[in-house]
Design an enzyme around this catalytic site. Structure first.
Site, PDB file in Angstrom:
ATOM      1  N   SER A  15       0.631  -1.710   0.194  1.00 50.23           N
ATOM      2  CA  SER A  15       0.378  -0.074  -0.063  1.00 50.23           C
ATOM      3  C   SER A  15       0.986   1.272   0.321  1.00 50.23           C
ATOM      4  O   SER A  15       0.197   1.851   0.314  1.00 50.23           O
ATOM      5  CB  SER A  15      -0.815   0.416   1.174  1.00 50.23           C
ATOM      6  OG  SER A  15      -1.881  -1.119   1.305  1.00 50.23           O
ATOM      7  N   HIS A  41      -1.529  -3.058  -7.502  1.00 54.37           N
ATOM      8  CA  HIS A  41      -1.622  -2.549  -5.913  1.00 54.37           C
ATOM      9  C   HIS A  41      -3.616  -2.727  -6.009  1.00 54.37           C
ATOM     10  O   HIS A  41      -4.226  -1.347  -6.748  1.00 54.37           O
ATOM     11  CB  HIS A  41      -2.046  -1.209  -5.619  1.00 54.37           C
ATOM     12  CG  HIS A  41      -1.818  -0.671  -4.287  1.00 54.37           C
ATOM     13  ND1 HIS A  41      -2.556   0.550  -4.023  1.00 54.37           N
ATOM     14  CD2 HIS A  41      -2.577  -1.217  -2.635  1.00 54.37           C
ATOM     15  CE1 HIS A  41      -2.984   0.759  -2.743  1.00 54.37           C
ATOM     16  NE2 HIS A  41      -3.142  -0.543  -2.124  1.00 54.37           N
ATOM     17  N   GLU A  78      -4.346  -0.792  -9.370  1.00 52.99           N
ATOM     18  CA  GLU A  78      -3.002   0.932  -9.363  1.00 52.99           C
ATOM     19  C   GLU A  78      -1.317   0.240  -9.966  1.00 52.99           C
ATOM     20  O   GLU A  78      -1.306  -0.890  -9.014  1.00 52.99           O
ATOM     21  CB  GLU A  78      -3.232   1.347  -8.572  1.00 52.99           C
ATOM     22  CG  GLU A  78      -2.531   2.278  -8.791  1.00 52.99           C
ATOM     23  CD  GLU A  78      -2.334   4.019  -7.029  1.00 52.99           C
ATOM     24  OE1 GLU A  78      -2.270   3.181  -6.273  1.00 52.99           O
ATOM     25  OE2 GLU A  78      -2.817   4.345  -6.965  1.00 52.99           O
ATOM     26  N   ASN A 111      -3.634   6.412  -1.947  1.00 52.26           N
ATOM     27  CA  ASN A 111      -3.968   6.651  -0.511  1.00 52.26           C
ATOM     28  C   ASN A 111      -3.624   8.289  -0.595  1.00 52.26           C
ATOM     29  O   ASN A 111      -3.219   8.507   0.644  1.00 52.26           O
ATOM     30  CB  ASN A 111      -3.018   5.392   0.127  1.00 52.26           C
ATOM     31  CG  ASN A 111      -3.683   3.741   0.356  1.00 52.26           C
ATOM     32  OD1 ASN A 111      -4.621   4.473   0.682  1.00 52.26           O
ATOM     33  ND2 ASN A 111      -2.799   2.882   0.418  1.00 52.26           N
TER      34      ASN A 111
HETATM   35  P1  NAD Z   1      -2.721  -9.497   5.982  1.00 59.16           P
HETATM   36  O1  NAD Z   1      -2.674  -9.431   7.458  1.00 59.16           O
HETATM   37  O2  NAD Z   1      -4.443 -10.015   6.572  1.00 59.16           O
HETATM   38  O3  NAD Z   1      -1.908 -10.714   5.482  1.00 59.16           O
HETATM   39  C1  NAD Z   1      -1.116 -11.125   5.045  1.00 59.16           C
HETATM   40  C2  NAD Z   1      -0.086 -12.396   5.489  1.00 59.16           C
HETATM   41  O4  NAD Z   1       0.952 -12.283   5.075  1.00 59.16           O
HETATM   42  C3  NAD Z   1      -0.315 -13.595   7.085  1.00 59.16           C
HETATM   43  O5  NAD Z   1      -1.140 -14.292   6.003  1.00 59.16           O
HETATM   44  C4  NAD Z   1       0.436 -13.141   6.993  1.00 59.16           C
HETATM   45  O6  NAD Z   1       0.889 -14.911   8.074  1.00 59.16           O
HETATM   46  C5  NAD Z   1       1.837 -13.699   6.197  1.00 59.16           C
HETATM   47  N1  NAD Z   1       3.353 -14.088   5.644  1.00 59.16           N
HETATM   48  C6  NAD Z   1       3.644 -12.986   7.130  1.00 59.16           C
HETATM   49  N2  NAD Z   1       5.017 -13.467   6.331  1.00 59.16           N
HETATM   50  C7  NAD Z   1       5.126 -14.082   5.603  1.00 59.16           C
HETATM   51  C8  NAD Z   1       6.216 -14.793   4.768  1.00 59.16           C
HETATM   52  N3  NAD Z   1       7.945 -14.483   5.180  1.00 59.16           N
HETATM   53  N4  NAD Z   1       6.042 -15.547   3.907  1.00 59.16           N
HETATM   54  C9  NAD Z   1       4.770 -15.205   3.591  1.00 59.16           C
HETATM   55  N5  NAD Z   1       3.486 -15.197   4.038  1.00 59.16           N
HETATM   56  C10 NAD Z   1       4.099 -14.040   4.714  1.00 59.16           C
HETATM   57  O7  NAD Z   1      -2.686  -8.314   5.433  1.00 59.16           O
HETATM   58  P2  NAD Z   1      -2.904  -7.891   4.407  1.00 59.16           P
HETATM   59  O8  NAD Z   1      -4.373  -7.244   4.838  1.00 59.16           O
HETATM   60  O9  NAD Z   1      -3.915  -8.599   3.247  1.00 59.16           O
HETATM   61  O10 NAD Z   1      -2.023  -6.884   3.505  1.00 59.16           O
HETATM   62  C11 NAD Z   1      -0.813  -7.546   2.823  1.00 59.16           C
HETATM   63  C12 NAD Z   1      -0.252  -6.520   1.924  1.00 59.16           C
HETATM   64  O11 NAD Z   1      -1.176  -5.788   0.887  1.00 59.16           O
HETATM   65  C13 NAD Z   1       0.287  -5.466   2.466  1.00 59.16           C
HETATM   66  O12 NAD Z   1       1.106  -4.932   1.941  1.00 59.16           O
HETATM   67  C14 NAD Z   1      -1.128  -4.555   3.066  1.00 59.16           C
HETATM   68  O13 NAD Z   1      -0.416  -3.045   3.004  1.00 59.16           O
HETATM   69  C15 NAD Z   1      -1.301  -4.855   1.318  1.00 59.16           C
HETATM   70  N6  NAD Z   1      -3.188  -3.709   0.317  1.00 59.16           N
HETATM   71  C16 NAD Z   1      -3.728  -4.377   1.995  1.00 59.16           C
HETATM   72  C17 NAD Z   1      -5.482  -3.797   1.526  1.00 59.16           C
HETATM   73  C18 NAD Z   1      -6.027  -3.732   2.892  1.00 59.16           C
HETATM   74  O14 NAD Z   1      -7.175  -3.247   2.317  1.00 59.16           O
HETATM   75  N7  NAD Z   1      -5.891  -4.943   3.592  1.00 59.16           N
HETATM   76  C19 NAD Z   1      -5.484  -3.123   0.954  1.00 59.16           C
HETATM   77  C20 NAD Z   1      -4.610  -3.000  -0.591  1.00 59.16           C
HETATM   78  C21 NAD Z   1      -3.162  -3.839  -0.006  1.00 59.16           C
END
Ligand code: NAD
Length: 282
Positions: A118, A139, A151, A189
């Site tokens: 993000s 994104h 994005e 963002n």
């Molecule tokens: P989340 O916490 O739901 O999931 C993250 C996952 O990554 C977890 O299941 C964790 O076990 C796993 N993980 C951690 N270390 C790891 C590794 N070394 N190898 C493999 N897996 C690993 O987070 P999320 O909300 O899904 O966000 C994930 C990404 O997407 C982030 O970069 C976030 O900024 C981005 N993002 C989130 C949103 C949102 O609305 N939540 C929107 C756009 C982008």
């Protein structure tokens, strides 16, 4: 058959990305260090496919083949035969740097490495690999199966060929790609977070209640969700983290996170995920 896609991280975003690619016919390898996260992702994808069937968005017969196209793994070595890797692990710069350095060794020389970050600089992630021209931001928006936008963020060294490939793939899975350059917060963002922050200031200064602020923005600006309800959905901790990236990266105090947002985070009021933020959730 479509080329294999590996999705690293099976959380909120990773499961939606895997769902969307598998539904479009791509074989997917979904990788997470946590076995529980992989199990949760599979059941979430199943439930979300059921919901799509119920709404008439997809045929009932599409569910089982979609789930069958997703293979689970706990080690990134499983990404070795992927043509495209989309990293959606936790928003931690050091974790992403380590993952990209390791993925660079695992995948074939032609593979593209994309990140769903993000806010972390695509250029700095690409710098951890020997293939910065083949590293790009993809994104996706939450919830991925529902939201049209991707994005597409070009790092400083991202090639035209990589951008064209990823843009074509985004269209192939039914999304609308929009190309932007790598600056803190990208476009989404950079514009969304100051609006959420201003809404938090309005609460702090007693300008209006959260309900009133959200109603003004919904009815007055035609936003489907008010900024404070959206902040609760995103997570107030995530909002503060992104505002910090904007302030650090752009050096302008106008991005400083509202003290009330920081106070809520300190109290553990993170929004929907803790059942309390600007609103309470039962
Ligand atoms: P989340 O916490 O739901 O999931 C993250 C996952 O990554 C977890 O299941 C964790 O076990 C796993 N993980 C951690 N270390 C790891 C590794 N070394 N190898 C493999 N897996 C690993 O987070 P999320 O909300 O899904 O966000 C994930 C990404 O997407 C982030 O970069 C976030 O900024 C981005 N993002 C989130 C949103 C949102 O609305 N939540 C929107 C756009 C982008």
């Amino acid at each position: 058959m479509a080329d294999r896609v590996a999705v690293v991280g099976a959380g909120q975003m990773g499961n939606g990305i895997a769902h969307t690619f598998a539904l479009s016919g791509f074989p997917v390898t979904l990788i997470d260090v946590s076995v529980e996260a992989l199990a949760r992702a599979r059941s979430t994808i199943g439930a979300n496919l059921d919901r799509q069937v119920k709404k008439g968005a997809i045929e009932a017969g599409a569910k089982d083949p979609t789930l069958a196209r997703i293979a689970d793994a706990t080690d990134i070595s499983a990404a070795q035969d992927a043509a495209l890797v989309i990293e959606a692990a936790s928003e931690d710069p050091d974790l992403k740097f380590r993952l990209f350095s390791a993925l660079d060794d695992v995948v074939g020389p032609q593979a593209i490495l994309a990140t769903n970050t993000s806010s972390i600089s695509i250029t700095s992630i690409a710098g951890r690999t020997r293939r910065p021209q083949r590293v790009i931001g993809m994104h996706f928006m939450n919830p991925v199966p529902m939201m049209a936008l991707v994005e597409i963020i070009r790092g400083l060294a991202t090639s035209d060929a990589t951008t064209a490939t990823v843009t074509a793939i985004a269209k192939q899975i039914g999304k609308t790609p929009v190309e932007v350059n790598d600056y803190p917060g990208f476009v989404s963002n950079r514009i969304l977070m100051p609006m959420i922050n201003e809404a938090a200031y309005c609460v702090m200064e007693g300008v209006a209640t959260p309900e009133a602020i959200d109603t003004v923005m919904k009815l007055g600006m035609n936003h489907p969700l008010g900024p404070l309800a959206l902040a609760d959905l995103i997570g107030l901790d995530t909002c503060v983290a992104i505002l910090d990236v904007l302030q650090r990266g752009l050096g302008d105090p106008k991005y400083r996170a509202c003290p009330l947002l920081r106070k809520y985070v300190a109290a553990g009021w993170l929004g929907r995920k803790t059942r309390r933020g600007f609103y309470t959730y039962e």
